[in-house]
Design an enzyme around this catalytic site. Structure first.
Site: not given
Ligand code: BGP
Length: 493
Positions: A206, A388
């Site tokens: 990201e 993701e």
């Molecule tokens: C993305 C990141 C992850 C992950 C995911 C879900 O932004 O790359 O590391 O955590 O989001 O977000 P969250 O954990 O805040 O729900």
């Protein structure tokens, strides 16, 4: 309605994705150094996470782990661990000691790829050593060898929103060119040790979010520092790509972008124009790294963020051109809407009356995923990789720790079906799909455990208490079927 076949290319990569400081734990084992996230507290939607730091006069400060920009942090502020504070990265969900069990569970679903991030400070504890920490390399070596037993290949994120704390404090993080060299040395070490078993690499996670102090180590909140840090990350990424291509002939490099979709709130021309400008906050990062040059609209973005020009050395432009990405990877969770007058760098935006939301207020928008895949491919013309996607939800486990997560199955069914349509109908080349996150882990944004994503339930609460026992949820069996049929069990939305 007739059911269309959703089958996917036969070499499609199916798997899951994690990040070291949310998953791994073992923060003071195997010679690991302190990571920028280690001083980050737990939190919730109402109480944002923060770092614990002390000024030279002894005063404690709590700079927020801001999603977008660091708060101004005084130069004399040093991180400190407080006894009454819980720091989720220290144990996370202890993949460090559960890796064999977790990999077996992932293999049980049929994964042929597992995306994980290497912890930079496990390999170079301060970022400044000339020799790597062999115990750190051995841990990932063991992980990769364990995966190989199940024919599961790694997708390695070199840097997932983090850095050794020493680099953040001493060099003001990514604003310093020293950090470029430290990163390239670190990347080279990974290529050296794991290049024989890893084809797919991600230079950054990201990168377009260029978040606050923890991820980028940047103490100031100015727009100039943010874009300077981004530039140094682009150069570091491009150098790693060129080096990786030389050292590992079969290698494929991507970087990962937070690409949740962005819609104009209305068809009013001002909203449409604003949407184009706001979307460029994301395109800026993909265009530079995917096409190898700064886009014509760069100056307008800099000026919008309060400075006229970023000084860029001609040799950096040559480096960017030489180190273009092979594929574009992205995370997709939701869509956002934006209207004239909103911030350009927009997470959240106005409500979208057409979409339902998760308990954390994230709009659920499967068609947005298909839209996003098309949008990226139309623009960059390189394969994409969804690295993701998933749903953070509150799971109710029964007394056997079993969770009937039909809502997650529903979310994934709809998103995978939209993905299959982008591949089969729109002909977007897509290398694979790694779901966030196959085993429950700590949330990045809130530091909570109760925001769960996994196919596998982990017995642990928001304060790190629990047996850490792993139990497959209902979605585990469902996903196993999807993978076994290579998508043929997916239905139309
Ligand atoms: C993305 C990141 C992850 C992950 C995911 C879900 O932004 O790359 O590391 O955590 O989001 O977000 P969250 O954990 O805040 O729900």
């Amino acid at each position: 309605m007739s059911k269309k076949v959703k089958s996917l290319p036969k070499d499609f990569l199916w798997g899951g994705a994690t990040a070291d400081f949310q998953y791994e734990g073992g923060f003071n084992e195997g010679g690991r150094g302190i990571l920028s996230h280690d001083y980050e507290t737990d939190g919730s939607q109402a109480h944002p996470r923060h770092h614990t730091m002390r000024l030279s006069d002894g005063q404690l400060i709590n700079p927020k782990s801001s999603f977008i920009l660091a708060e101004d942090i005084p130069d004399d502020a040093k991180p400190v661990f407080l006894d009454d504070q819980y720091y989720p990265s220290h144990q996370a969900v202890d993949f460090y000691h559960h890796y064999k069990e977790d990999i077996k569970l992932m293999a049980g679903m049929g994964f042929n790829v597992f995306r994980f991030s290497v912890c930079w400070s496990r390999i170079f504890p301060t970022g400044e050593e000339t020799e790597p920490n062999m115990a750190g390399l051995k841990f990932y070596d063991d992980v990769i060898n364990e995966m190989a037993k199940y024919n599961m290949e790694p997708l390695i994120t070199i840097c997932h929103d983090e850095m050794p704390m020493n680099l953040a404090i001493k060099y003001n993080g990514w604003t310093s060119r020293y950090v470029i060299d430290a990163y390239v040395k670190y990347a080279q070490t990974l290529f050296d040790y794991f290049g024989d078993r890893c084809r797919y690499w991600l230079t950054f996670n990201e990168i377009n979010a260029v978040r606050g102090f923890g991820p980028t180590g940047v103490r100031q909140a100015t727009g100039h520092d943010r874009y300077l840090a981004a530039h140094n990350m682009f150069v570091a990424s491009a150098k790693a790509v060129s080096l990786g291509h030389k050292m590992i002939p079969e290698s494929q490099f991507g970087a990962m972008y937070a690409m949740s979709e962005l819609y104009p709130a209305t068809c009013k021309p001002e909203d449409m124009f604003h949407h184009m400008q706001a979307r460029r906050e994301n395109w800026y990062f993909i265009d530079i790294m995917g096409r190898g040059y700064y886009p014509s609209y760069a100056e307008e973005i800099w000026q919008h963020h309060g400075f006229n020009k970023l000084e860029i050395a001609p040799e950096d432009l040559a480096t960017l051109n030489a180190g273009q990405l092979d594929y574009i990877a992205f995370s997709y969770y939701r869509s956002n809407t934006t209207k004239d007058g909103d911030e350009w760098f927009n997470v959240g935006g106005s409500a979208n009356p057409y979409l339902d939301e998760t308990p954390w207020g994230w709009p659920v928008d499967p068609l947005g995923l298909r839209y996003c895949m098309n949008e990226i491919y139309d623009r960059i013309q390189k394969p994409i990789f969804i690295v993701e996607n998933g749903m953070g939800a509150i799971d109710q486990a029964d007394d056997q720790d079993y969770v009937e997560d039909d809502y997650r199955i529903d979310y994934l069914q709809q998103h995978l079906s939209a993905m299959a349509d982008a591949i089969n109908i729109d002909h977007v080349p897509c290398l694979g799909y790694t779901m966030w996150a196959p085993i429950d882990l700590v949330s990045l944004s809130t530091g909570e455990m109760k925001k769960r994503y996994g196919f596998v339930y982990v017995d642990m609460d928001d304060q790190g208490q629990g047996s850490l026992k792993r139990t497959p949820k209902k979605s585990y069996q469902w996903m196993k079927q999807v993978i076994a049929t290579n998508g043929a069990t997916l239905t139309d939305n």
